[in-house]
Motif scaffolding. Structure first.
Motif, short mmCIF file in Angstrom:
data_model
loop_
_atom_site.label_atom_id
_atom_site.label_comp_id
_atom_site.label_asym_id
_atom_site.label_seq_id
_atom_site.Cartn_x
_atom_site.Cartn_y
_atom_site.Cartn_z
N GLY A 178 29.58 27.09 49.35
CA GLY A 178 30.00 27.28 48.06
C GLY A 178 28.73 27.25 47.39
N SER A 193 29.72 24.70 42.58
CA SER A 193 31.04 24.81 42.95
C SER A 193 31.72 23.65 43.25
CB SER A 193 31.07 25.72 44.23
OG SER A 193 30.49 25.22 45.22
N ASP A 230 35.38 27.87 45.81
CA ASP A 230 34.98 29.15 44.86
C ASP A 230 35.44 28.49 43.58
OD1 ASP A 230 34.54 31.82 44.03
OD2 ASP A 230 36.80 31.98 43.82
N ASP A 255 31.79 31.32 37.44
CA ASP A 255 30.39 30.92 37.08
C ASP A 255 30.37 30.22 35.88
OD1 ASP A 255 29.72 32.62 39.49
OD2 ASP A 255 29.00 34.24 38.08
N ARG A 274 30.89 26.52 36.86
CA ARG A 274 29.75 25.83 37.53
C ARG A 274 28.50 25.56 36.32
NH1 ARG A 274 28.79 30.66 41.40
NH2 ARG A 274 27.03 29.32 42.29
N THR A 278 26.55 36.48 45.92
CA THR A 278 27.63 36.66 45.00
C THR A 278 28.80 35.80 45.21
OG1 THR A 278 28.36 38.64 45.83
CG2 THR A 278 26.67 38.77 44.00
N ARG A 279 29.85 35.61 44.36
CA ARG A 279 31.11 34.91 44.69
C ARG A 279 31.70 36.18 45.88
NH1 ARG A 279 34.94 34.07 39.75
NH2 ARG A 279 36.13 32.99 41.42
N GLU A 280 31.72 37.33 45.48
CA GLU A 280 32.26 38.43 46.44
C GLU A 280 31.59 38.16 47.94
OE1 GLU A 280 31.04 38.79 43.32
OE2 GLU A 280 33.01 39.31 42.27
N ARG A 321 30.48 35.66 49.48
CA ARG A 321 30.81 34.40 49.83
C ARG A 321 32.12 34.67 50.28
NH1 ARG A 321 27.59 31.72 46.45
NH2 ARG A 321 28.90 31.82 44.82
N ASP A 328 40.08 26.96 45.86
CA ASP A 328 39.86 27.21 44.31
C ASP A 328 39.47 26.10 43.62
OD1 ASP A 328 40.23 27.57 41.65
OD2 ASP A 328 41.12 29.65 42.13
#
Length: 193
Positions: free
Chosen positions: A5, A9, A128, A131, A134, A158-160, A162, A171
Motif C-alpha cells: 500500500g 495508506s 487502498d 490520496d 493519506r 499510482t493507486r491504479e 497497485r 479499502d
C-alpha cells in the motif's frame, strides 16, 4: 502472500491486525533495522567497515550518515549489503521455520508494485486509501508537510498500478471497525483454502 500500500495508506496497521489473527508478518525493513541495533554483531561489523562516524551519540546507527557514504559509492554499498542482507535472510528464515503447518505468512512489502514483485507471491493484498486521506494522515501522524506528503506519494506507484496487481483490496478510507470487517473477510477467504 505480499501486502502493500502507498505511504500513509495504513498498510502497517493492516499487517499488525493480520498478525493478531495469526499470520506471521515478515517486514524486511523492520528486520533490517533490528539486525543493526546497538549491541548486535551487525552494527559492530558496520562500524569496523565504515568507522565510528556512522554512529549517533547514543551508539545507534546514523542511517542518514551511512546512506551518504554508500549511495554515492557502489563498492561501499556492496560492503554494506554483504553485512546486512545475510543477517536479514537468516532472520527471515528463523521466522519461516516457526510457521506452523498451514500457517499464513504475510510479507510487508512497501514497494511491491514499483519493484514488480507481484509475480513472486501467490496472493497480493493491497491497502487502498484516497490520496487526500493519506496526505492528512501523513501530516497528523508523521508531521509531514502537505508538499512533502504529495511528493512522496507521487514518487510511488499510482493507486491504479497497485490495484492492477491486487488479488484482494482492503479499502482503508473509513474507520477501524470497517477496516476490521474487511480484514476479517480477507482472513476468512485466505484460511478457507
Amino acid at each position: 502472500m505480499g501486502l502493500t500500500g502507498g505511504i500513509g495508506s495504513g498498510k502497517s496497521e493492516v499487517a499488525r491486525r493480520l498478525g493478531e489473527r495469526g499470520a506471521v508478518v515478515i517486514d524486511a525493513d523492520k528486520i533490517a533495522r533490528e539486525v543493526v541495533e546497538p549491541g548486535t554483531d551487525g552494527l559492530a561489523e558496520i562500524v569496523a567497515a565504515f568507522g565510528e562516524g556512522v554512529l549517533r551519540a547514543d551508539g545507534s546507527l546514523d542511517r542518514e550518515k551511512l546512506g551518504s557514504i554508500v549511495f554515492s559509492d557502489a563498492a561501499r554499498l556492496t560492503v554494506l549489503n554483504g553485512i546486512v542482507h545475510p543477517r536479514v535472510g537468516a532472520r527471515v528464515q528463523e521466522l519461516l521455520d516457526d510457521v506452523p503447518e498451514g500457517g499464513l505468512v504475510v510479507y510487508d512489502v512497501p514497494l511491491l508494485a514499483e519493484n514488480k514483485l507481484a509475480p513472486t507471491f501467490d496472493t497480493v493484498i493491497v491497502v487502498d486509501t484516497a490520496d487526500e486521506i493519506r496526505i492528512r494522515r501523513l501530516g497528523e501522524n508523521r508531521g509531514m508537510s502537505e508538499a512533502d506528503a504529495r511528493a512522496r506519494i507521487a514518487a510511488q506507484a499510482t493507486r491504479e498500478e497497485r490495484l492492477a496487481v491486487a488479488d484482494f483490496v482492503i479499502d482503508n478510507n473509513g474507520g477501524l471497525a470497517e477496516l476490521d470487517r474487511q480484514i476479517d473477510e480477507v482472513w476468512a477467504r485466505l484460511t478457507s483454502t
